[in-house]
Write a protein that holds these residues in place. Structure first.
Motif, PDB file in Angstrom:
ATOM      1  N   UNK A 191       7.004   6.501  -9.263  1.00  0.00           N
ATOM      2  CA  UNK A 191       8.241   6.763  -8.507  1.00  0.00           C
ATOM      3  C   UNK A 191       8.402   7.587  -7.303  1.00  0.00           C
ATOM      4  N   UNK A 192       7.911   8.787  -7.742  1.00  0.00           N
ATOM      5  CA  UNK A 192       7.805   9.715  -6.889  1.00  0.00           C
ATOM      6  C   UNK A 192       7.200   9.505  -5.473  1.00  0.00           C
ATOM      7  N   UNK A 193       5.851   8.774  -5.571  1.00  0.00           N
ATOM      8  CA  UNK A 193       5.155   8.554  -4.613  1.00  0.00           C
ATOM      9  C   UNK A 193       5.821   7.457  -3.820  1.00  0.00           C
ATOM     10  N   UNK A 194       6.566   6.633  -4.420  1.00  0.00           N
ATOM     11  CA  UNK A 194       7.498   5.491  -3.620  1.00  0.00           C
ATOM     12  C   UNK A 194       8.519   5.986  -2.768  1.00  0.00           C
ATOM     13  N   UNK A 195       8.916   7.163  -3.413  1.00  0.00           N
ATOM     14  CA  UNK A 195      10.373   7.766  -2.861  1.00  0.00           C
ATOM     15  C   UNK A 195       9.575   8.561  -1.561  1.00  0.00           C
ATOM     16  N   UNK A 196       8.506   9.516  -1.788  1.00  0.00           N
ATOM     17  CA  UNK A 196       7.976  10.333  -0.742  1.00  0.00           C
ATOM     18  C   UNK A 196       7.440   9.259   0.594  1.00  0.00           C
ATOM     19  N   UNK A 197       7.121   8.306   0.153  1.00  0.00           N
ATOM     20  CA  UNK A 197       6.489   7.418   1.241  1.00  0.00           C
ATOM     21  C   UNK A 197       7.686   6.951   2.061  1.00  0.00           C
ATOM     22  N   UNK A 198       8.737   6.581   1.337  1.00  0.00           N
ATOM     23  CA  UNK A 198       9.955   6.423   2.110  1.00  0.00           C
ATOM     24  C   UNK A 198      10.611   7.405   2.911  1.00  0.00           C
ATOM     25  N   UNK A 217       8.911  10.324   3.816  1.00  0.00           N
ATOM     26  CA  UNK A 217       7.964  11.248   4.805  1.00  0.00           C
ATOM     27  C   UNK A 217       7.404   9.814   5.734  1.00  0.00           C
ATOM     28  N   UNK A 218       7.510   8.952   5.435  1.00  0.00           N
ATOM     29  CA  UNK A 218       6.863   7.828   6.293  1.00  0.00           C
ATOM     30  C   UNK A 218       5.171   8.117   6.451  1.00  0.00           C
ATOM     31  N   UNK A 219       4.808   8.094   7.705  1.00  0.00           N
ATOM     32  CA  UNK A 219       3.513   8.100   8.319  1.00  0.00           C
ATOM     33  C   UNK A 219       2.693   9.358   7.618  1.00  0.00           C
ATOM     34  N   UNK A 220       3.421  10.770   7.759  1.00  0.00           N
ATOM     35  CA  UNK A 220       2.992  11.857   7.164  1.00  0.00           C
ATOM     36  C   UNK A 220       2.547  11.668   5.725  1.00  0.00           C
ATOM     37  N   UNK A 221       3.296  10.997   5.130  1.00  0.00           N
ATOM     38  CA  UNK A 221       2.996  10.777   3.477  1.00  0.00           C
ATOM     39  C   UNK A 221       1.657   9.851   3.386  1.00  0.00           C
ATOM     40  N   UNK A 222       1.363   8.859   4.570  1.00  0.00           N
ATOM     41  CA  UNK A 222      -0.015   8.086   4.450  1.00  0.00           C
ATOM     42  C   UNK A 222      -1.168   9.155   4.639  1.00  0.00           C
TER      43      UNK A 222
END
Ligand code: NDP
Length: 367
Positions: free
Chosen positions: A338-345, A347-352
């Motif tokens: 869940x946290x990964x999903x939230x952080x992807x939303x 931080x966007x490209x930075x998270x990738x």
């Protein structure tokens, strides 16, 4: 079960109620008067910044000292917590449901109360809570409630050692390990109490049944499940196994505490030093030094390792104590997802980019 239910006489329930209320009142007054530093929390949606008095560690030590003195002078034996466990479980459940109702009635007309309508709305408001930061007599109830939760857990754990000593006149190696591991875990919580101020529960979660029941019932009554089995254990733990468990606990603690501490220091000061060098970041927002440059949730991995270490002192005669670390593992694996999903939303490209550096969430090559 029948014997347990038969033991629930009015007299015993009243004694259990007395123990519970005495304990809660002691911690409540202690939260107000025991000294400790104050820190400012994050800026809330309302623009307000709350101040938190961090006297949990001092209060925990005061409770341990008081209980030790009471035991020494024979005013109160900790083994009574073991003896009254089931009646205490019943009265604490009643208390948790009653407190949920009171929080709802007191909080529903406050300015920041959760808006809700109809019977389903009321049920949701009871479950999740209506007020973000209920405060009674200057004590923040969400921060306060961690104290009966973890100090209660710790006292139940110690009561198993007292009960074993009273029954056999000695402590088994398994019991000593169980006590050391669980004591370090609770002491660490209070030493890191400042970190709690920045957790999701304190910042964003309203105070309703979900948190109330979790604090007052789930943690103290279910997280000590291993103690029952350590007490009932008839075989001694082999020394080689004790050494392995100490190693596993130390590794888990290093990951859990180390990762949480590194992130906390980085959030407080982006120039913080991690493993002896200035913190490296992605876009100044995501830490990629230390544990956070290796895996994305090594704090969860560490917590699972240390839970298994202390539960394994109970031996392998029953799977029941293993329900706790199994449940916690599922919760943390789901939370990491869940946290990964939230952080992807968020931080966007930075998270990738971050996921290419810290390639796994919790377990190398697996997850
Ligand atoms: P974390 O402390 O791991 O915090 C996750 C958040 O940290 C993310 O949402 C993100 O928020 C930020 N973050 C993630 N990666 C980075 C990075 N590389 N650099 C900087 N910031 C980053 O999770 P929790 O709050 O869920 O857990 C806190 C502790 O509580 C853990 O140790 C966990 O094991 C424990 N816990 C224990 C439970 C129990 O019952 N025993 C239950 C649940 C948790 P943002 O970008 O918004 O800052």
């Amino acid at each position: 079960m029948e014997a347990m239910l038969e033991s629930l006489t009015i007299r015993i329930l009243l004694i259990a109620k007395g123990i519970l209320f005495g304990f809660l009142a002691f911690l409540f007054v202690g939260s107000k008067i025991v000294p400790g530093p104050s820190i400012q929390g994050v800026k809330l949606k309302t623009g307000e910044r709350r101040s938190y008095k961090l006297n949990g560690l001092n209060l925990y030590l005061v409770v341990l000292l008081t209980v030790a003195l009471a035991h020494y002078f024979k005013w109160f034996s900790l083994s009574s917590l073991h003896k009254y466990f089931f009646p205490l479980f019943v009265v604490t459940n009643i208390f948790a449901f009653a407190m949920t109702g009171v929080l709802y009635l007191v909080g529903k007309n406050t300015p920041d109360a959760l808006e809700h309508e109809g019977p389903v709305g009321v049920l949701k408001a009871l479950f999740y809570g209506v007020e973000l930061n209920p405060t009674w007599w200057g004590v923040d109830l969400k921060m306060y409630s961690y104290r009966p939760s973890l100090i209660g857990l710790s006292l139940f754990n110690i009561s198993f050692a007292v009960a074993q000593y009273e029954q056999t006149g000695a402590l088994s190696l398994a019991m000593i390990l169980y006590q050391v591991f669980t004591l370090i875990y609770v002491l660490n919580y209070f030493q890191f109490e400042h970190g709690m101020v920045f957790t999701w529960d304190i910042i964003a979660e309203r105070f309703g049944w979900m948190l109330v029941w979790g604090d007052y019932v789930l943690v103290p009554f279910f997280y000590c499940i291993g103690g029952w089995f350590v007490l009932a254990r008839t075989t001694e733990i082999p020394v080689w196994m004790a050494v392995l468990l100490c190693f596993q606990f130390a590794l888990g603690f290093w990951l859990f505490r180390g990762a949480n501490d590194q992130k906390h220091r980085f959030k407080m000061d982006p120039q913080a030093r991690i493993w002896g060098a200035p913190a490296k970041t992605l876009g100044g927002r995501l830490l990629i030094s230390g544990f956070w440059g290796i895996g994305r949730h090594l704090n969860y991995t560490g917590e699972i390792l240390l839970y298994f270490a202390y539960i394994m002192t109970a031996g392998f005669a029953s799977f029941t104590p293993y329900l706790l670390p199994t449940w916690l593992s599922c919760l943390l694996i789901h939370r990491a997802w869940r946290d990964d999903k939230r952080c992807r939303e968020k931080h966007g490209e930075l998270w990738t980019r971050y996921t290419r550096i810290a390639r796994f969430k919790m377990f190398p090559f697996i997850y």
